[in-house]
Design a protein around this motif. Structure first.
Motif, PDB file in Angstrom:
ATOM      1  N   GLU A   1       1.088  -1.318  -0.313  1.00 51.62           N
ATOM      2  CA  GLU A   1      -0.528  -0.325   0.519  1.00 51.62           C
ATOM      3  C   GLU A   1       0.773   1.469  -0.293  1.00 51.62           C
ATOM      4  O   GLU A   1       0.433   2.121  -0.834  1.00 51.62           O
ATOM      5  CB  GLU A   1      -0.872   0.355   1.306  1.00 51.62           C
TER       6      GLU A   1
ATOM      7  N   GLU B   1      -5.909  14.605  -2.702  1.00 49.40           N
ATOM      8  CA  GLU B   1      -6.206  13.634  -2.712  1.00 49.40           C
ATOM      9  C   GLU B   1      -5.485  12.168  -3.069  1.00 49.40           C
ATOM     10  O   GLU B   1      -5.683  11.930  -3.926  1.00 49.40           O
ATOM     11  CB  GLU B   1      -7.308  13.234  -3.259  1.00 49.40           C
TER      12      GLU B   1
ATOM     13  N   LYS C   1      -4.880   8.153  -1.996  1.00 48.24           N
ATOM     14  CA  LYS C   1      -5.214   7.909  -0.870  1.00 48.24           C
ATOM     15  C   LYS C   1      -5.204   6.470  -2.113  1.00 48.24           C
ATOM     16  O   LYS C   1      -4.938   6.542  -3.074  1.00 48.24           O
ATOM     17  CB  LYS C   1      -6.732   7.891  -1.170  1.00 48.24           C
TER      18      LYS C   1
ATOM     19  N   GLU D   1      -7.460   3.544  -3.047  1.00 51.27           N
ATOM     20  CA  GLU D   1      -7.949   2.586  -3.687  1.00 51.27           C
ATOM     21  C   GLU D   1      -8.435   1.355  -3.695  1.00 51.27           C
ATOM     22  O   GLU D   1      -9.584   1.289  -3.294  1.00 51.27           O
ATOM     23  CB  GLU D   1      -8.033   3.200  -5.487  1.00 51.27           C
ATOM     24  N   SER D   2      -7.704   0.817  -3.443  1.00 53.24           N
ATOM     25  CA  SER D   2      -7.754  -1.118  -3.141  1.00 53.24           C
ATOM     26  C   SER D   2      -6.133  -1.741  -2.864  1.00 53.24           C
ATOM     27  O   SER D   2      -5.437  -0.739  -2.894  1.00 53.24           O
ATOM     28  CB  SER D   2      -8.472  -1.701  -4.012  1.00 53.24           C
TER      29      SER D   2
ATOM     30  N   PHE E   1     -10.171  -4.460   0.689  1.00 49.72           N
ATOM     31  CA  PHE E   1     -10.107  -3.577   0.645  1.00 49.72           C
ATOM     32  C   PHE E   1     -10.479  -2.727  -0.127  1.00 49.72           C
ATOM     33  O   PHE E   1      -9.750  -2.938  -1.362  1.00 49.72           O
ATOM     34  CB  PHE E   1      -9.050  -2.595   1.841  1.00 49.72           C
ATOM     35  N   SER E   2     -11.845  -2.201  -0.727  1.00 51.85           N
ATOM     36  CA  SER E   2     -11.711  -1.135  -1.575  1.00 51.85           C
ATOM     37  C   SER E   2     -12.353  -0.128  -1.199  1.00 51.85           C
ATOM     38  O   SER E   2     -14.202  -0.167  -0.784  1.00 51.85           O
ATOM     39  CB  SER E   2     -12.547  -1.966  -3.053  1.00 51.85           C
ATOM     40  N   ARG E   3     -12.190   0.968  -2.291  1.00 48.72           N
ATOM     41  CA  ARG E   3     -12.595   2.905  -1.887  1.00 48.72           C
ATOM     42  C   ARG E   3     -14.436   2.675  -2.407  1.00 48.72           C
ATOM     43  O   ARG E   3     -15.337   3.052  -2.246  1.00 48.72           O
ATOM     44  CB  ARG E   3     -12.057   2.953  -1.887  1.00 48.72           C
ATOM     45  N   GLN E   4     -14.415   1.687  -3.527  1.00 50.58           N
ATOM     46  CA  GLN E   4     -15.377   2.171  -4.122  1.00 50.58           C
ATOM     47  C   GLN E   4     -17.063   1.304  -3.576  1.00 50.58           C
ATOM     48  O   GLN E   4     -17.189   1.063  -3.404  1.00 50.58           O
ATOM     49  CB  GLN E   4     -15.416   1.078  -5.344  1.00 50.58           C
TER      50      GLN E   4
END
Length: 175
Positions: free
Chosen positions: A129, A158, A160, A162-163, A172-175
């Motif tokens: 990450e 921003e 960040k 995303e996944s 983990f997925s931000r969507q």
């Protein structure tokens, strides 16, 4: 229960001292992380990026190489990151509508948004990450460096995660 076993940061020992997390007992798994960073700029700077005619050369090619190189330096830049064997990096750029960016003073002159998306892969005991976020950040910093003579009002916004996938914490997925 030690500090590293409880909910919270694993980067502190029982005495509250910073330490590098011991990953010797963790299994090797395939891991991937995707991060993004955006830079806002004026139309003149955006045109130089689109046409590859900046005074310092093709902005996106240089930013892509900088991002790839940055993944390899993450553990040097961020003190408690492990040195991870990077097995794959891809860096893509997308132009987006201005409303994609976080609210910034419209008087800053920026009307174009360039988004950098970095994907980092490895097969290792810990995730990538930080490498992905470092890549995306360095890409936008490189764009700024290459265009600052044309637009000093550029704003990097921003950065960040995303996944991410792989490891004990799963997907983990931000969507």
């Amino acid at each position: 229960m030690s500090q590293s076993d409880s909910v919270g940061s694993t980067h502190f020992d029982d005495a509250g001292q910073a330490h590098m997390v011991d990953i010797t007992a963790k299994p090797v798994t395939a891991r991937v992380a995707v991060a993004s960073s955006m830079i806002r700029m004026n139309p003149e700077a955006a045109e130089l990026v689109r046409t590859g005619t900046g005074r310092k050369g093709d902005v996106l090619s240089v930013a892509r190489l900088a991002a790839i190189g940055a993944t390899k330096w993450t553990s040097t830049l961020i003190p408690l990151c492990h040195a991870i064997p990077i097995e794959g990096v891809s860096v893509d750029f997308q132009w987006g509508p201005l409303d994609e960016s976080p609210a910034i003073d419209p008087a800053d002159g920026a009307s174009e948004t360039l988004r950098c998306v970095a994907t980092v892969r490895t097969t290792y005991k810990t995730g990538v990450e930080m490498e992905a976020m470092t890549a995306a950040s360095v890409a936008t910093l490189t764009v700024y460096d290459m265009l600052k003579s044309v637009d000093r009002t550029m704003v990097i916004v921003e950065t960040k995660l995303e996944s991410k996938a792989g490891g004990r914490s799963g997907v983990f997925s931000r969507q």
